[in-house]
Design a protein around this motif. Structure first.
Motif, PDB file in Angstrom:
ATOM      1  N   LEU A 169       0.808  -1.224   0.000  1.00 32.48           N
ATOM      2  CA  LEU A 169       0.000   0.000   0.000  1.00 32.48           C
ATOM      3  C   LEU A 169       0.838   1.269   0.000  1.00 32.48           C
ATOM      4  CD1 LEU A 169      -2.855  -0.995   2.477  1.00 32.48           C
ATOM      5  CD2 LEU A 169      -3.114  -0.442   0.050  1.00 32.48           C
ATOM      6  N   THR A 170       2.135   1.146   0.245  1.00 28.68           N
ATOM      7  CA  THR A 170       3.007   2.326   0.213  1.00 28.68           C
ATOM      8  C   THR A 170       3.498   2.623  -1.199  1.00 28.68           C
ATOM      9  OG1 THR A 170       5.091   1.132   0.591  1.00 28.68           O
ATOM     10  CG2 THR A 170       3.803   1.737   2.539  1.00 28.68           C
ATOM     11  N   LEU A 171       3.262   1.711  -2.130  1.00 25.01           N
ATOM     12  CA  LEU A 171       3.773   1.866  -3.490  1.00 25.01           C
ATOM     13  C   LEU A 171       2.865   2.761  -4.319  1.00 25.01           C
ATOM     14  CD1 LEU A 171       4.759  -1.864  -4.143  1.00 25.01           C
ATOM     15  CD2 LEU A 171       6.253  -0.002  -3.395  1.00 25.01           C
ATOM     16  N   GLN A 172       3.415   3.300  -5.388  1.00 28.86           N
ATOM     17  CA  GLN A 172       2.628   4.137  -6.297  1.00 28.86           C
ATOM     18  C   GLN A 172       1.886   3.312  -7.342  1.00 28.86           C
ATOM     19  OE1 GLN A 172       2.099   7.475  -5.902  1.00 28.86           O
ATOM     20  NE2 GLN A 172       3.182   7.022  -3.986  1.00 28.86           N
ATOM     21  N   SER A 173       2.326   2.096  -7.563  1.00 29.91           N
ATOM     22  CA  SER A 173       1.715   1.253  -8.596  1.00 29.91           C
ATOM     23  C   SER A 173       0.411   0.645  -8.097  1.00 29.91           C
ATOM     24  CB  SER A 173       2.681   0.125  -9.008  1.00 29.91           C
ATOM     25  OG  SER A 173       2.025  -0.789  -9.871  1.00 29.91           O
ATOM     26  N   SER A 174      -0.717   1.105  -8.643  1.00 34.60           N
ATOM     27  CA  SER A 174      -2.009   0.527  -8.267  1.00 34.60           C
ATOM     28  C   SER A 174      -2.104  -0.921  -8.725  1.00 34.60           C
ATOM     29  CB  SER A 174      -3.149   1.351  -8.866  1.00 34.60           C
ATOM     30  OG  SER A 174      -3.031   1.442 -10.278  1.00 34.60           O
ATOM     31  N   GLN A 175      -1.360  -1.261  -9.773  1.00 40.37           N
ATOM     32  CA  GLN A 175      -1.334  -2.631 -10.279  1.00 40.37           C
ATOM     33  C   GLN A 175      -0.746  -3.586  -9.236  1.00 40.37           C
ATOM     34  OE1 GLN A 175       0.886  -2.931 -13.935  1.00 40.37           O
ATOM     35  NE2 GLN A 175      -0.366  -4.610 -14.701  1.00 40.37           N
ATOM     36  N   VAL A 176       0.369  -3.182  -8.634  1.00 39.76           N
ATOM     37  CA  VAL A 176       1.001  -4.012  -7.616  1.00 39.76           C
ATOM     38  C   VAL A 176       0.121  -4.085  -6.371  1.00 39.76           C
ATOM     39  CG1 VAL A 176       3.002  -4.247  -6.101  1.00 39.76           C
ATOM     40  CG2 VAL A 176       3.320  -3.553  -8.479  1.00 39.76           C
TER      41      VAL A 176
END
Length: 229
Positions: A169-176
């Motif tokens: 949830l800290t990542l920018q990739s909504s895909q991940v």
């Protein structure tokens, strides 16, 4: 830049992975067998190979590879295979946690900015809150229904996959992020089907298919999310 031949190889390996996953979906309720295990294992192993060919992060290649090992064990129904499968996926989730920490804001060290990132968007906070409710609820439901020798491994695994989803949830990739949430949902349904739902229940049919679709699609989205960066 990838050469046309390399791109063709990578595409072929990825297509083979998806093909194996689709084929396994038709076998998901079949009795355990060696060919069934090979098809199941190949789907994630080929995702790992695709990541390697594309020059993906070592942690991603390793997590997917361990996922395929876990698939091989979980293709069988005995308790020993379940324990080894659980251990394989536990290490895979730890590799995902390290991968997500490395690629999130603040790197491996600044946890304050990671918490701020989760709380900065309502949808991120809502997912984190739902996970914070789901994990202890599942643990409380599972503990009375599993043997004492499985309790500690299941609690540790549940907490690790919770951390895996939080770090995603800290990542920018909504895909991940979507992939990590799907992976977590798959594990929750798997646990419910194995330990909470009576063996005679008709719900097992859809649950088995849902577990596989969410699991493979989640792994695929995580892989493609990092390989497109």
């Amino acid at each position: 830049m990838s050469s046309p031949a390399q791109f063709t190889t990578e595409s072929a390996v990825l297509a083979a992975s998806v093909g194996a996953a689709v084929l396994y979906q038709s076998l998901v309720r079949s009795p355990p067998s060696f060919p069934r295990m090979v098809i199941k294992t190949a789907s994630t192993a080929l995702l790992s190979a695709t990541s390697f060919l594309r020059g993906g992060p070592f942690l991603l290649v390793g997590a997917l590879g361990l996922g395929s090992v876990g698939d091989a064990f979980l293709a069988w129904d005995d308790e020993t295979s379940f324990i080894f499968g659980l251990a394989s996926f536990l290490v895979a989730h730890i590799l995902y946690i390290l991968l997500f920490l490395q690629n999130g804001p603040g790197g491996m060290d600044d946890f304050n900015i990671k918490v701020h990132t989760i709380l900065s968007k309502n949808w991120r906070a809502a997912i984190a809150g739902a996970l914070a409710l789901l994990v202890p609820f599942m643990i409380s439901q599972l503990m009375p229904r599993i043997g004492k020798d499985l309790r500690a491994p299941v609690v540790v695994y549940s907490l690790v996959i919770f951390v895996m989803a939080l770090t995603a949830l800290t990542l920018q990739s909504s895909q991940v992020i979507l992939g990590a949430v799907m992976f977590t949902s798959s594990d929750s349904i798997l646990a419910a089907g194995k330990f909470l739902v009576p063996a005679s229940s008709g719900h097992h049919a859809w649950m088995h298919h849902a577990v596989w679709v969410l699991y493979y699609a989640g792994q695929l989205l995580i892989a493609l999310g990092f390989l497109s960066l």
